[in-house]
Motif scaffolding. Structure first.
Motif, mmCIF file in Angstrom:
data_model
loop_
_atom_site.group_PDB
_atom_site.id
_atom_site.type_symbol
_atom_site.label_atom_id
_atom_site.label_comp_id
_atom_site.label_asym_id
_atom_site.label_seq_id
_atom_site.Cartn_x
_atom_site.Cartn_y
_atom_site.Cartn_z
ATOM 1 N N CYS A 211 1.527 -3.874 -0.870
ATOM 2 C CA CYS A 211 0.706 -2.810 -0.263
ATOM 3 C C CYS A 211 1.585 -1.851 0.537
ATOM 4 C CB CYS A 211 -0.364 -3.422 0.632
ATOM 5 S SG CYS A 211 -1.712 -4.237 -0.259
ATOM 6 N N ALA B 273 2.194 2.185 -0.231
ATOM 7 C CA ALA B 273 1.747 3.179 0.745
ATOM 8 C C ALA B 273 2.878 3.949 1.406
ATOM 9 C CB ALA B 273 0.900 2.498 1.817
ATOM 10 N N VAL B 274 4.060 3.364 1.516
ATOM 11 C CA VAL B 274 5.169 3.985 2.260
ATOM 12 C C VAL B 274 6.270 4.409 1.288
ATOM 13 C CG1 VAL B 274 6.886 3.644 4.065
ATOM 14 C CG2 VAL B 274 4.642 2.533 4.257
ATOM 15 N N HIS B 275 6.671 5.680 1.345
ATOM 16 C CA HIS B 275 7.690 6.186 0.423
ATOM 17 C C HIS B 275 8.792 6.976 1.119
ATOM 18 C CE1 HIS B 275 5.148 4.926 -2.895
ATOM 19 N NE2 HIS B 275 4.135 5.623 -2.390
ATOM 20 N N THR C 167 5.058 3.379 -8.468
ATOM 21 C CA THR C 167 3.664 3.102 -8.108
ATOM 22 C C THR C 167 2.981 2.191 -9.118
ATOM 23 O OG1 THR C 167 3.499 5.252 -7.005
ATOM 24 C CG2 THR C 167 1.431 4.157 -7.597
#
Length: 507
Positions: A373, A377-379, A448
């Motif tokens: 998760c 959500a974090v990139h 993703t």
């Protein structure tokens, strides 16, 4: 030397206190009767006079676990070192295009899946010492050849034969460990063995960072030396291990006759008779698959394989997107593996201490899910993304050994355990094919799709674990309500294994 032993009878009040008792160390388990329903009127089996149970189990641990751990560490290393080789120019030199690298990963799983069950049958036929050491030597040779390939076709051929010779390693070792230990003491041994995969990941990263500096030596690129040197190491160790890989308890020449009898007796009381003396037939294989719980066991492992191999094969590629150099990438791949090893052992000790498995599959799976998760959500925050990789590795590689131990140790007898363990690993590794196509080059740097696929399969694993837990709980309750003495002979009970109505599953 051994106390008098009588045949099984219908349960009585005094029978419920039956167990295996060691006068030297007070090993006594009054719950044995509820484990298998194997009742004894007068069972007073004691350790041989020259030892105690603790010393005997230490002797077994030192002979069984280290050699199998090293064997599987090298097998896993030779399987996933292609991810390290990729960072040192494998794709560029072999001129791989599009998804050809992913296809090379995938072809390994075709024979690996198909030969799981036949390999376990052959392992029992030829003995672990012969079969496992021979397979180990051959996949070492194939790994060397992998470092000498000149094109895509050569890479495909070597990856295929690597799958052929590695097919029996994992289920064979798990099957062998399960024939040495009681269910209440097996988890930490299983987890320590399975954690050789995390050690292989950490060791592989360190080794690749060192070998990569040999780039250009003798005209070979650094990625070639990774395959060649690790393959040579595996083959040499296989020749030595021919003399040290343990056999089944019934054939262990390094134990005295009294020690072998004691080991067999304590396992019989915990798991029922093993029928080790009888060959496995096609009918045995067919009977195993009539049990729906066996099918669930395959799905539990199947759900875990996708995130596990997704991480093993693509962690270096993911870390590369954090703008590290090839050598820095290898070094940064080590800490998550090291933490996964430590966490897996904590989970294993807690699971054995509580004699419970279900919750110790759910908790690590939830941790791995939280890691994916974060990655979804974090990139744009490298420290947080890197922390997500820690959670992924710690959760996935802690849940898998508990799942395999839980399922395998609930299978009674050589025949059901041999076939069932190979089925679980063989079917589960279909997920390896999915994993190899989940992280494509065109999806970098966010990946993703890959993260979402892994998260979905973790949900499948969790749901399957819940279904299996409900199944064994329901089966135990049903057997508790039915008469124990149904007129079965000892032979019939042995043939039934865990399907014996007196057997009780571990939850």
């Amino acid at each position: 030397m051994f106390g008098k032993k009588t045949t099984a009878t219908s349960p009585t009040a005094s029978d419920n206190e039956a167990g295996i008792k060691s006068e030297t160390n007070n090993f006594y388990d009054p719950n044995i009767a509820s484990n298998t329903g194997v009742e004894y009127d007068e069972l007073n089996v004691v350790c041989p006079a020259h030892t105690t149970e603790k010393k005997l189990m230490t002797k077994i641990d030192l002979r069984v676990i280290p050699f199998l751990c090293i064997l599987y560490l090298l097998a896993f290393l030779d399987r996933v070192n292609i991810a390290n080789a990729r960072s040192f120019g494998l794709i560029a030199e072999l001129k791989l295009q599009g998804n050809q690298y992913n296809t090379a990963l995938t072809i390994f799983f075709v024979p690996y899946i198909l030969f799981e069950i036949p390999s376990n049958v052959l392992l029992k036929k030829f003995s672990p010492r012969i079969w496992l050491s021979a397979c180990m030597f051959m996949f070492g040779v194939v790994s060397i050849c992998q470092g000498l390939v000149q094109n895509y076709a050569g890479l495909l051929v070597t990856r295929f034969f690597l799958g052929v010779f590695e097919a029996g390693m994992f289920p064979g070792c798990f099957y062998l460990i399960g024939m040495w230990y009681k269910r209440s003491e097996a988890q930490r041994r299983y987890s320590f063995f399975f954690s050789s995969t995390t050690l292989a990941g950490a060791f592989g990263g360190l080794l690749a960072s060192a070998i990569g500096k040999m780039d250009g030596l003798q005209g070979y690129k650094g990625w070639r030396w990774i395959f060649i040197l690790e393959g040579v190491l595996t083959s040499v160790v296989a020749l030595v291990f021919f003399f040290f890989i343990p056999s089944f308890p019934e054939d262990a020449s390094w134990l005295s006759q009294d020690e072998r009898e004691y080991v067999k007796a304590r396992l019989q009381a915990d798991q029922g008779r093993s029928a080790a003396e009888r060959k496995i037939t096609i009918r045995d294989v067919g009977r195993v698959f009539k049990d729906y719980k066996v099918i669930l066991g395959g799905f539990m492992y199947f759900g875990m394989i996708v995130p596990a191999y997704g991480y093993a094969y693509f962690a270096p590629a993911i870390i590369t997107t954090y703008k590290y150099s090839p050598i820095q990438t290898q070094l940064h791949s080590v800490p998550p593996w090291a933490c996964a090893f430590a966490f897996a052992m904590i989970i294993a000790f807690c699971s054995d201490y509580t004699r419970h498995r279900f919750l110790f599959t759910i908790f690590p799976i939830a941790i791995s899910m939280s890691g994916f998760c974060i990655l979804l959500a974090v990139h744009n925050n490298t420290p947080v993304q890197y922390a997500g990789l820690f959670l992924v590795a710690m959760g996935a590689y802690s849940a898998m050994p508990v799942i395999v131990c839980w399922f395998n140790m609930n299978l009674g007898g050589h025949h059901r355990r041999s076939v069932g363990s190979a089925w679980q690993v063989g079917f589960g590794n279909i997920g390896g094919i999915i994993a190899t196509y989940s992280f494509l080059a065109k999806d970098a740097p966010k990946y993703t799709k890959g993260y979402a696929i892994c998260l979905g399969f973790l949900c499948l694993a969790m749901a399957s674990c819940c279904a299996y837990a409900a199944a064994v709980w329901s089966e135990n309750r049903k057997r508790d309500k039915t008469p124990v003495d149904v007129g079965l002979t000892e032979y019939e009970k042995t043939e039934l294994g865990d399907m014996n109505p007196e057997y009780r599953y571990l939850l």
